[in-house]
Design a protein around this motif. Structure first.
Motif, PDB file in Angstrom:
ATOM      1  N   ARG A 193       0.828  -1.211   0.000  1.00 22.38           N
ATOM      2  CA  ARG A 193       0.000   0.000   0.000  1.00 22.38           C
ATOM      3  C   ARG A 193       0.868   1.270   0.000  1.00 22.38           C
TER       4      ARG A 193
ATOM      5  N   SER B  29     -12.651  -8.085  -3.119  1.00 22.97           N
ATOM      6  CA  SER B  29     -11.587  -7.669  -4.030  1.00 22.97           C
ATOM      7  C   SER B  29     -11.531  -6.161  -4.268  1.00 22.97           C
TER       8      SER B  29
ATOM      9  N   VAL C 243     -10.899  -2.315  -4.002  1.00 22.46           N
ATOM     10  CA  VAL C 243      -9.795  -1.601  -3.362  1.00 22.46           C
ATOM     11  C   VAL C 243     -10.321  -0.302  -2.733  1.00 22.46           C
ATOM     12  N   ALA C 244     -10.193  -0.189  -1.423  1.00 23.67           N
ATOM     13  CA  ALA C 244     -10.677   1.014  -0.739  1.00 23.67           C
ATOM     14  C   ALA C 244      -9.689   2.163  -0.929  1.00 23.67           C
ATOM     15  N   ASP C 245     -10.234   3.364  -1.088  1.00 18.21           N
ATOM     16  CA  ASP C 245      -9.399   4.557  -1.308  1.00 18.21           C
ATOM     17  C   ASP C 245      -8.910   5.194  -0.015  1.00 18.21           C
TER      18      ASP C 245
ATOM     19  N   PRO D 152      -5.453  -1.804 -13.488  1.00 21.55           N
ATOM     20  CA  PRO D 152      -5.429  -0.389 -13.116  1.00 21.55           C
ATOM     21  C   PRO D 152      -4.009   0.149 -12.894  1.00 21.55           C
TER      22      PRO D 152
ATOM     23  N   LEU E 189      -2.475  -4.509  -7.328  1.00 27.53           N
ATOM     24  CA  LEU E 189      -3.439  -4.216  -6.254  1.00 27.53           C
ATOM     25  C   LEU E 189      -4.195  -5.467  -5.808  1.00 27.53           C
TER      26      LEU E 189
ATOM     27  N   CYS F 111      -6.595  -6.780  -7.143  1.00 30.29           N
ATOM     28  CA  CYS F 111      -8.016  -6.438  -7.245  1.00 30.29           C
ATOM     29  C   CYS F 111      -8.785  -7.511  -8.005  1.00 30.29           C
TER      30      CYS F 111
ATOM     31  N   LEU G 101      -9.115  -7.917 -11.165  1.00 29.95           N
ATOM     32  CA  LEU G 101      -9.729  -7.523 -12.435  1.00 29.95           C
ATOM     33  C   LEU G 101      -9.166  -8.311 -13.611  1.00 29.95           C
TER      34      LEU G 101
END
Lengths: 350, 598
Positions: B71, B446, B448-450, B513, B563, B565, B567
């Motif tokens: 992170r 999955s 992704v928190a900002d 991303p 990440l 994530c 995707l």
């Protein structure tokens, strides 16, 4: 299932000349099937606009109906957009372009949208040489309605239905050449190295620019016996040339062998360099393009790359001799002649 | 490059940056997910199995995991891993029944543990369930070692310490408290099958050659001894003006303790620059927030004593100058010396190993800095039945390192006592399981928190500065803990690529991303790193390379800022990408605690 893309990007990726990251040119997450060729084309459009440092507000994306026409949601979220009626994207674009010729028009259509319901619109927009990029995401089937054969499905090609196509295909590229389109190209969604410079070239072209992009439908038309599957296209692809687009004020870094390479200067000072792979072909000679296309067809090859380009072309505005100022910026004072002007005109008829 | 061998457990282990950086290799993302699911007990047990002291470490760990956290490479700050551990400890339910049962019938082997700190306690916990009879010796009246004597109660409440120490002592450990072992020979003579030394680095460094040291002795203290004195209430107050010499975490504990027991003007004076201080950044911040003044580039020159009483310290001024090799020299700036008034001075400039109690004729050899000569994998000394762990083994580090070393020493002791070769150790337990639940559905969250890193709430200074036992950090509550847990990128959910399923549609490359994935022609690593979609400049992170694809290209994934994530796998039409949970568990002497890891 993911509904939103993470906002984080690669921290080392640079911003372009107008201060945007590549991510800024993306759209929302695609709802097309995973692996759809259309998503690759969207990514190529994103890459092109980033590379050319297009300010998003200077571009309008327009589309009709179909899987292809959903894609404008998945790229250039910060640009103008119009999702029009089935097959009617060309007329909406014509209206928009006439009102404001300052924007870049990116039309996105599919094989159904262009070769069937929109065929009338397609041929007429070519005829009028509207200044736009016209991308056909061509998968040879109606993916949004369970994969029926479309008008561009090749004769004998077999989709997921298992029945060979019994009709002859409409070749949009051949048709466009026949109609004297000023820019004609074909590409493949799985070949961004070719597709990205082609879109750049098309965006710089001062008239109608068609790119017919073969874009496999992973769900309904990606079997071994389909002529629009990833594997078939990769096995039968042939390119007219390797393409290198060098925007104005940028150094030429790629060097091709002498004798084979051809440099074409574009109206805005950009240069396109072509490393010719096809003999007897000249991108500025329509007849050679037609011949080359026919030859490839006879040999069962899929000819891609730039096919024809007329750098001296005159678009609709020049043909109509419109004023330099976009029409939507003309104020009442510009449009309503004064009493003196009317007097002058009347006098001229005496 | 050659295709990546994902069958080697170390490849994916390295992708889980936090776990890889943790000396004990605690499966961090696994317990963070459990915290997010409010399964605090399960999260606690994963920690307990791996690092033995979740509640203690959740407050005091040096957190090598956090600088490693992925992170921190995609945004400003890493996940607050350490404080999430505390959330698990604070909110857990009954855990004792989940801990291993101690067999009534012993295995006939007797082990002595010298020192009652984290290393010895870890060995006890690993060996007691196997039926060993364990005798633990410590000079103090309670277990915990430096965790009790050197970490002040405002950072680590006594109840938390007692709870986790007692989980182990209650395993039928024979404790010999208030017993300072002053002869290794006497221990060996008692006929133990193996002896473990976990006596730490008990000797605080002094500045004995500085003028005035002797004369001012009454008001000059050695940091760790002074802290122990406060912890055991032998010291109840300190003068109004205190100078702490040194820039490590002990110095931070000394200055903050001073504020609580009488001082109102506290300076920490350090030879080095602020950035180079050994103290953790958060410890410095917390000290400064309480009004401590940190002064840098000032080496002490003299303890100033007037009429037999310490009145202050004289400091010089230097500039650090680094040569090409990064070696530092402190060059005097020429500024006049600075005198700082003080009633007491605390010296906290480091600790040394000190084993005068080990007779040098027993076959236990010592090397540089008076450290025992050890096998660094088995922690066995040159006398086969004697093992070391913690600060006394390879020099001063931290609690989590001591725990990690002690796990290994326990494995060795077990092998040794069973008459097996201590070098034949089992591989780690690894598992790789697909997280696919259906089309586009994963078993993990999955998205992704900002959110930016959340701050841990602190107690009001009005009260906390008055009571040296009042814990300053209040810890995340369940709500904040959930939010912080959501920041975890789930790096243990691996992106696994199967070459022969890939149809090269580019979908993964287009959607990623962070532009981690590239399909390109193969090449040497250096060349490849330069021509990926995004340059792979972080050489500590590996490239994941596939076999050759039909178009003669390879898939290259730069692990650096992935990440996790999912995707790529969601947009993959052929499931060539899959998200698979990777679990890596260091093999311990006893891993029989009821597993909550599924």
């Amino acid at each position: 299932m993911s509904f939103i893309k993470p906002t984080f990007g690669h921290p080392a990726l640079p911003k372009n000349k107008v201060g945007y990251r590549k991510k800024d040119y993306e759209g929302v997450i695609s709802t097309l099937c995973a692996g759809c060729g259309h998503d690759s084309i969207s990514a190529a459009i994103v890459q092109t606009c980033y590379d050319l440092s297009i300010e998003p507000h200077r571009l309008a994306k327009l589309s009709g109906i179909g899987c292809s026409s959903k894609t404008p949601t998945y790229f250039l979220s910060n640009s103008h957009g119009f999702n029009s009626v089935h097959g009617r994207m060309p007329s909406v674009t014509t209206g928009a372009n006439l009102a404001n010729k300052d924007l870049i028009y990116m039309g996105v259509s599919g094989d159904g949208d262009s070769a069937s319901i929109g065929m009338g619109q397609f041929v007429h927009v070519i005829r009028r040489n509207l200044n736009m990029v016209y991308i056909v995401m061509n998968n040879g089937c109606y993916g949004l309605t369970k994969g029926q054969d479309s008008a561009t499905a090749d004769f004998g090609s077999i989709s997921k239905t298992g029945v060979p196509t019994s009709f002859q295909a409409i070749d949009l590229v051949g048709l466009a050449l026949e109609l004297k389109a000023s820019f004609v190209a074909r590409s493949f969604s799985g070949d961004k190295q070719q597709l990205v410079p082609l879109i750049k070239l098309a965006m710089t072209h001062p008239g109608f620019a068609l790119i017919d992009v073969i874009s496999p439908c992973v769900t309904f038309n990606n079997g071994a016996k389909s002529t629009k599957s990833y594997s078939f296209v990769r096995d039968h692809i042939e390119a007219t040339s390797a393409l290198d687009f060098v925007p104005k004020e940028e150094e030429i870094t790629v060097n091709y062998q002498e004798g084979q390479s051809l440099e074409v200067e574009l109206h805005d000072g950009s240069i396109v360099r072509l490393n010719k792979l096809a003999k007897d072909w000249n991108p500025r000679d329509r007849q050679s393009a037609l011949n080359r296309l026919q030859k490839a067809k006879n040999e069962g090859e899929i000819l891609t790359g730039l096919l024809y380009m007329d750098t001296e072309t005159k678009d609709l505005h020049r043909l109509l001799n419109t004023v330099d100022t976009p029409l939507n910026q003309l104020r009442e004072a510009d449009l309503t002649p004064s009493i003196e002007a009317l007097e002058r005109i009347n006098q001229s008829f005496r | 490059m050659k295709p990546t061998d994902i069958k080697n457990p170390e490849y994916f282990h390295k992708v889980v940056d936090c776990q890889y950086a943790c000396p004990a290799h605690t499966p961090v993302p696994e317990y963070i997910r459990l915290i997010a699911a409010e399964k605090y007990t399960e999260a606690y047990m994963i920690n307990w199995d791996s690092n033995v002291f979740p509640g203690i470490l959740g407050r005091t760990c040096d957190r090598p995991c956090e600088p490693a956290c992925r992170r921190g490479r995609v945004e400003e700050e890493p996940v607050a891993i350490c404080r999430l551990k505390r959330v698990a400890a604070d909110n857990k339910g009954e855990v004792k029944s989940l801990m291993p049962q101690i067999p009534e019938e012993k295995n006939g082997k007797k082990i002595a543990l010298i020192g009652g700190g984290p290393a010895s306690l870890t060995v006890a916990r690993d060996l007691a369930p196997l039926g060993y009879e364990i005798h633990l010796y410590d000079e103090w009246n309670k277990g915990g070692g430096m965790m009790r004597t050197q970490i002040p109660a405002f950072r680590l409440p006594e109840e938390v310490l007692d709870e986790e120490v007692n989980y182990i002592l209650d395993m039928g450990i024979h404790t010999h408290f208030n017993t300072y072992v002053n002869s290794m020979k006497s221990i060996l003579d008692k006929g133990y099958d193996a002896v473990f030394v976990g006596t730490g680095a008990p000797k605080g460094r002094d500045l004995s050659r500085l003028p005035g040291r002797k004369e001012g002795d009454a008001n000059i203290h050695i940091g760790i001894e002074w802290l122990a004195g406060v912890a055991f209430e032998h010291i109840e107050n300190v003068g109004k003006k205190v100078i702490v010499l040194g820039g490590g975490n002990t110095a931070m504990d000394c200055c903050r303790t001073s504020l609580r027991i009488g001082a109102d003007d506290v300076h920490v004076v350090v030879r080095s620059e602020y950035e180079k201080m050994k103290a953790s950044p958060w410890e410095k911040e917390d000290a400064e927030a309480e009004g401590v003044i940190i002064m840098n580039n000032m080496p002490p020159k003299e303890f100033v004593v007037k009429d037999g009483k310490l009145v202050g310290v004289l400091f010089g001024h230097v500039n650090p100058v680094y040569d090409e090799n990064g070696k530092r020299t402190l060059v005097p700036t020429g500024e006049p010396d600075t005198f700082i008034e003080a009633t007491d001075v605390i010296i906290a400039i480091g600790q040394d190993n000190h084993c005068p109690w080990i007779e040098r004729d027993l076959g236990i050899e010592f090397g540089k800095w008076d450290l025992p000569i050890l096998n660094e994998v088995t922690f066995q000394s040159t006398l086969p039945k004697v093992f070391f762990g913690g600060d006394s083994a390879l020099g001063p580090e931290n609690v989590i390192t001591a725990v990690a070393q002690a796990h290994q020493a326990a494995v060795s002791i077990d092998l040794f006592c069973q008459g097996k070769d201590v070098n034949e150790r089992l591989d780690p337990m690894v598992n790789l399981v697909s997280q696919k639940m259906g089309i586009h559905e994963w078993m993990y969250d999955s998205a992704v928190a900002d959110d930016e890193r959340y701050k841990v709430p602190h107690a009001d200074q009005k009260f906390s500065l008055k009571d040296r036992r009042m814990e300053v950090e209040l810890g995340f509550d369940e709500k904040l803990g959930f939010k912080e847990a959501q920041r975890c990128l789930n790096c243990d959910i691996q992106t696994v690529f199967t070459t022969d399923r890939c149809i090269e549609c580019d979908a993964c490359m287009d959607i990623c991303p962070t532009s981690c994935i590239t399909f390109t022609s193969n090449g040497e690593e250096e060349d490849l790193r330069s021509r990926l979609l995004a340059p792979a400049t972080n050489l500590t992170q590996d490239l994941y390379v596939s076999d050759i694809l039909p178009t003669k290209r390879v898939m290259i994934k730069d692990e650096d800022v992935c990440l996790h994530c999912g995707l790529c796998a969601e947009r993959c039409p052929t499931a060539a990408w899959d998200m698979q949970k990777f679990l890596y568990n260091v093999t311990k002497a006893h891993t029989g605690c009821i597993s909550t890891v599924k």
